[in-house]
Design an enzyme around this catalytic site. Structure first.
Site, PDB file in Angstrom:
ATOM      1  N   SER A   1       0.860  -1.178   0.000  1.00  0.00           N
ATOM      2  CA  SER A   1       0.000   0.000   0.000  1.00  0.00           C
ATOM      3  C   SER A   1       0.904   1.238   0.000  1.00  0.00           C
ATOM      4  O   SER A   1       2.116   1.138   0.197  1.00  0.00           O
ATOM      5  CB  SER A   1      -0.876  -0.048   1.259  1.00  0.00           C
ATOM      6  OG  SER A   1      -1.778   1.028   1.281  1.00  0.00           O
ATOM      7  N   LYS A   2       0.330   2.377  -0.245  1.00  0.00           N
ATOM      8  CA  LYS A   2       1.101   3.629  -0.151  1.00  0.00           C
ATOM      9  C   LYS A   2       0.107   4.776  -0.071  1.00  0.00           C
ATOM     10  O   LYS A   2      -1.016   4.672  -0.563  1.00  0.00           O
ATOM     11  CB  LYS A   2       1.994   3.807  -1.384  1.00  0.00           C
ATOM     12  CG  LYS A   2       3.151   4.744  -1.160  1.00  0.00           C
ATOM     13  CD  LYS A   2       4.281   4.096  -0.392  1.00  0.00           C
ATOM     14  CE  LYS A   2       5.417   5.051  -0.134  1.00  0.00           C
ATOM     15  NZ  LYS A   2       6.581   4.364   0.437  1.00  0.00           N
ATOM     16  N   GLY A   3       0.521   5.875   0.530  1.00  0.00           N
ATOM     17  CA  GLY A   3      -0.362   7.018   0.623  1.00  0.00           C
ATOM     18  C   GLY A   3       0.400   8.318   0.451  1.00  0.00           C
ATOM     19  O   GLY A   3       1.624   8.365   0.584  1.00  0.00           O
TER      20      GLY A   3
END
Ligand code: NAD
Length: 469
Positions: A104-106
């Protein structure tokens, strides 16, 4: 060149190149490369007497392992495609180093330097509320960590906001983020972890007799090293490589220019100068080159891009003057840049291996939070007593005193920081051995990046097949 497109394209091209060496069932390759979801989050915060609107993203690339894991960056040039590319890299990275997380990444599209700490706290808390509403933060679903522009401070705010919003989940809620301060359930050695992992990656490469050495040397003593980006990762890598391995950090390049000293820069003093003045330029122990971005093109043994993606590309790869490029940042060499470097005989250690130290130690922190017991607590004193007995027995048998210079280290029972470093070193060394074994078995893979992608994708494919999704 569109920066984000090019980064996503590079990840995609690397992936497809690796796929050509794998014989996966129909449709599985597409399933693995696709990003499962990307949420765009818009919210307002009343600041300085008016309403400000913010935009952010959280991408979940793959849920073949849960929770999913990945950093949150604060950057004014962030966008959804960049976040998706970074999330894909997280999936590949976790699989490569055998850490049981999906990717995931944000990102939040802000320049943190535009806001005071109090304002940043309010923005971060609002962002966390939005992530929480959509199930994009939580110990069992999605676990953020620091990245560009964020640190343990932002992680502490996020954890606190998550706990407020989920009072019934309080027992495991510390595990909703990693990279927290020690006093808030963090782990010793997390802040330095990615830079430490960079050091272990280079050491693993040099120690392995199957690899090309550095000018016939298998250690870094006296080797010249250039670092791009003097933030968390770049600073720690520079510090460990110079203070512990005897490397000369001859250039440090930042966004406003670079500093150079052929004898080697005093890294700790340079960091203090940067903290004091806001820039590395003007440092007493070096020559400053303001607004000059050719720092990474200076001659050196090892070049470590530790700033951002696409630093080395088709236009400047011909001018890179290093033997070894060590990708501490995510995606610092484009697909085209990679081809040019390799055609010129430059060896590249790929990002998904080199900068995995952060997620490895995040995994240790997450496990510590869920088990509610610090590493080593149950055995530290027992080990200490056993070592004392061994030392006493040796003294009795030899009639000589145990050497004073190693006594303390020998008797020590294993503090958390030692266990964390030892666990990280083990992962970095064994992962390197896997990459090299694969290249030995399949020389047609040709380079370390392809081998790392193949090793990682093979494992993800097995997981998808096993769970039938
Ligand atoms: P950071 O914000 O602490 O540091 C980044 C540094 O790079 C800053 O000092 C910034 O001024 C500098 N920089 C920005 N643009 C630049 C440019 N054009 N030229 C030279 N310097 C420039 O971020 P970080 O946490 O050190 O992350 C750096 C890289 O490492 C990113 O690609 C990140 O995704 C990757 N990474 C970080 C971690 C981690 O644990 N922090 C883990 C894995 C990967």
């Amino acid at each position: 060149m569109n920066r984000a497109n090019s980064f996503l394209d590079s990840v995609d091209q690397n992936f497809r190149h690796a796929m050509s060496f794998l014989d996966l069932p129909d449709g599985l390759a597409e399933r693995i490369i696709q990003c499962n979801s990307t949420y765009t989050v818009r919210f307002g915060v009343r600041l300085r007497g008016r309403m400000y609107s913010f935009i952010g993203w959280r991408s979940v690339h793959s849920e073949h392992c849960e929770p999913v894991k990945g950093g949150i960056r604060y950057a004014s040039n962030a966008d959804a495609e960049e976040v998706e590319a970074l999330a894909a890299l997280m999936t590949l990275k976790c699989s490569l180093v055998d850490v049981p997380f999906g990717g995931s990444k944000g990102a939040l599209k802000i320049d943190p330097r535009d806001w005071t700490p109090q304002e940043l706290e309010r923005i971060t808390r609002r962002f966390t509320q939005e992530l929480n509403k959509r199930g994009l933060i939580g110990p069992g679903v999605n676990v953020p960590a620091p990245d560009i522009g964020t640190s343990e401070r932002e992680m502490a705010w996020m954890m606190d906001e998550f706990r407020r919003a989920n009072p019934t989940e309080v027992i495991n809620s510390r595990a909703c983020v990693t990279g927290k301060p020690l006093s808030k359930g963090g782990i010793a050695g997390r802040t330095e972890a990615t830079g430490r992992g960079v050091q272990f990656a280079i050491q693993s490469y040099l120690r392995d007799t199957r690899t090309q050495a550095l000018n016939s040397c298998r250690d870094l003593k006296g080797a010249s090293v250039i670092i791009q980006g003097f933030g968390n990762v770049g600073y720690h890598a520079a510090k460990f490589l110079s203070e512990e391995d005897g490397a000369r950090i001859t250039v440090v390049a930042e966004r406003d220019g670079y500093v150079a000293n052929t004898e080697g820069l005093a890294i700790e003093a340079l960091k203090q100068h940067q903290i004091r003045t806001g820039s590395i330029l003007g440092f007493d122990g070096a020559k400053s080159f303001a607004a000059d971005f050719t720092g990474i093109e200076q001659p050196c043994d090892v070049l470590i891009p530790a700033a951002m993606e696409n630093a080395i590309h088709a236009e400047n790869a011909e001018r890179i003057n290093a033997h070894l490029v060590v990708e501490a940042a995510n995606g610092p060499v484009t697909f085209e840049g990679d081809k040019i470097l390799r055609s010129r005989g430059v060896t590249i250690l790929p990002d998904l291996y080199v900068n995995a130290g952060g997620v490895v130690v995040s995994y240790f922190e997450w496990v510590k939070n869920l088990t509610h017991i610090p590493f080593g607590l149950m055995e530290r004193r027992r080990r200490e007593r056993r070592n004392q007995t061994i030392a006493a027995a040796l003294e009795r048998m030899t009639g000589k005193e145990f050497p004073a210079d190693i006594r303390d280290e020998f008797l020590e029972g294993g503090a958390e920081i030692d266990l964390v470093r030892s666990g990280l070193e083990d992962v970095m060394r064994s992962t390197w051995a896997r990459i090299c074994d694969l290249i030995e078995k399949q020389p047609e893979l040709g380079d370390y990046r392809t081998a790392a992608y193949v090793a990682s994708i093979r494992q993800i494919a097995e997981a998808y097949e096993a769970i039938g999704i």
